[in-house]
Design a protein around this motif. Structure first.
Motif, PDB file in Angstrom:
ATOM      1  N   SER A 264      35.872  40.455 -47.256  1.00  0.00           N
ATOM      2  CA  SER A 264      34.696  39.445 -47.121  1.00  0.00           C
ATOM      3  C   SER A 264      34.030  39.740 -48.429  1.00  0.00           C
ATOM      4  O   SER A 264      33.846  41.045 -48.641  1.00  0.00           O
ATOM      5  N   VAL A 265      34.040  38.636 -49.262  1.00  0.00           N
ATOM      6  CA  VAL A 265      33.560  38.744 -50.495  1.00  0.00           C
ATOM      7  C   VAL A 265      32.189  37.739 -50.872  1.00  0.00           C
ATOM      8  O   VAL A 265      32.321  36.600 -50.360  1.00  0.00           O
ATOM      9  N   THR A 266      31.215  38.300 -51.362  1.00  0.00           N
ATOM     10  CA  THR A 266      30.055  37.607 -51.510  1.00  0.00           C
ATOM     11  C   THR A 266      29.893  37.906 -52.863  1.00  0.00           C
ATOM     12  O   THR A 266      29.715  39.263 -53.481  1.00  0.00           O
TER      13      THR A 266
ATOM     14  N   GLU B  49      29.485  41.913 -53.241  1.00  0.00           N
ATOM     15  CA  GLU B  49      29.055  42.379 -51.881  1.00  0.00           C
ATOM     16  C   GLU B  49      30.483  42.296 -51.087  1.00  0.00           C
ATOM     17  O   GLU B  49      30.982  41.249 -51.038  1.00  0.00           O
ATOM     18  N   LEU B  50      30.970  43.476 -50.675  1.00  0.00           N
ATOM     19  CA  LEU B  50      32.461  43.585 -50.145  1.00  0.00           C
ATOM     20  C   LEU B  50      32.439  44.192 -48.729  1.00  0.00           C
ATOM     21  O   LEU B  50      31.474  45.074 -48.421  1.00  0.00           O
ATOM     22  N   ALA B  51      33.199  43.471 -47.963  1.00  0.00           N
ATOM     23  CA  ALA B  51      33.551  44.330 -46.475  1.00  0.00           C
ATOM     24  C   ALA B  51      34.940  44.306 -46.285  1.00  0.00           C
ATOM     25  O   ALA B  51      35.643  43.388 -46.765  1.00  0.00           O
TER      26      ALA B  51
ATOM     27  N   THR C 181      35.799  40.246 -42.309  1.00  0.00           N
ATOM     28  CA  THR C 181      34.416  39.706 -41.943  1.00  0.00           C
ATOM     29  C   THR C 181      34.018  40.351 -40.714  1.00  0.00           C
ATOM     30  O   THR C 181      34.879  40.671 -40.035  1.00  0.00           O
TER      31      THR C 181
ATOM     32  N   GLU D 201      32.503  43.251 -40.684  1.00  0.00           N
ATOM     33  CA  GLU D 201      32.408  44.781 -40.990  1.00  0.00           C
ATOM     34  C   GLU D 201      31.399  45.085 -41.726  1.00  0.00           C
ATOM     35  O   GLU D 201      30.598  44.167 -42.633  1.00  0.00           O
TER      36      GLU D 201
ATOM     37  N   THR E 253      28.879  45.998 -45.127  1.00  0.00           N
ATOM     38  CA  THR E 253      29.067  45.404 -46.334  1.00  0.00           C
ATOM     39  C   THR E 253      28.693  46.577 -47.334  1.00  0.00           C
ATOM     40  O   THR E 253      27.945  47.200 -46.876  1.00  0.00           O
ATOM     41  N   ARG E 254      29.151  46.598 -48.485  1.00  0.00           N
ATOM     42  CA  ARG E 254      28.727  47.478 -49.546  1.00  0.00           C
ATOM     43  C   ARG E 254      28.538  46.667 -50.921  1.00  0.00           C
ATOM     44  O   ARG E 254      29.434  45.752 -51.132  1.00  0.00           O
TER      45      ARG E 254
END
Length: 141
Positions: free
Chosen positions: A32-34, A99-101, A104, A106, A108-109
């Motif tokens: 998951s990427v923001t 912002e990664l997990a 989806t 999970e 994030t960091r």
């Protein structure tokens, strides 16, 4: 972050995950990427699986396969975008943080991409395209 490649405005950023835990980590699918701006606020873009119509890149469009990452082992994914700015009515979209997990839902960091070997920051310079493709997880080479 392990590096960026660029040609004709096409950008690829490889992301490497290392399992620092004591148990194997199972990955299946896509992270998951923001994309975040300099103030760590989400930028308004479309994030899609695979090459997402940005360019034909086989590694991005491969069918996801489950990957088990042992303690100390690694897996890779990647981001794909094009730095094209054709809309002069608005400033180009530029992300400075991610912002990664691992998947989806999970935890994030937030990470700041930097060039390998102590290089400077890498921006996610989307221009006016507003699209980011995400590669499925694969075992690290």
């Amino acid at each position: 972050m392990t590096g960026e490649e660029a040609a004709s405005g096409l950008r690829v950023l490889t992301l490497e995950l290392t399992n620092c835990g004591t148990e194997p980590l199972r990955l299946d699918g896509y992270p998951s990427v923001t994309v975040l701006d300099g103030d760590r606020r989400p930028v308004t873009i479309a994030v899609g699986r695979g090459s997402f119509g940005i360019s034909a890149v086989a590694a991005f469009d491969a069918e996801p396969q489950p990957v088990t990452v042992p303690p100390g082992g690694s897996a890779v994914t990647g981001l794909l975008w094009r730095n094209t700015h054709t809309d002069t009515s608005a400033p180009p979209v530029v992300g400075e943080h991610l912002e990664l997990a691992v998947a989806t839902g999970e935890p994030t960091r937030v990470f700041t991409p930097v060039a390998p070997s102590g290089g400077g920051p890498i921006t996610i310079d989307l221009g006016s395209t507003g699209k980011l493709g995400v590669r499925p997880w694969t075992a690290a080479p």
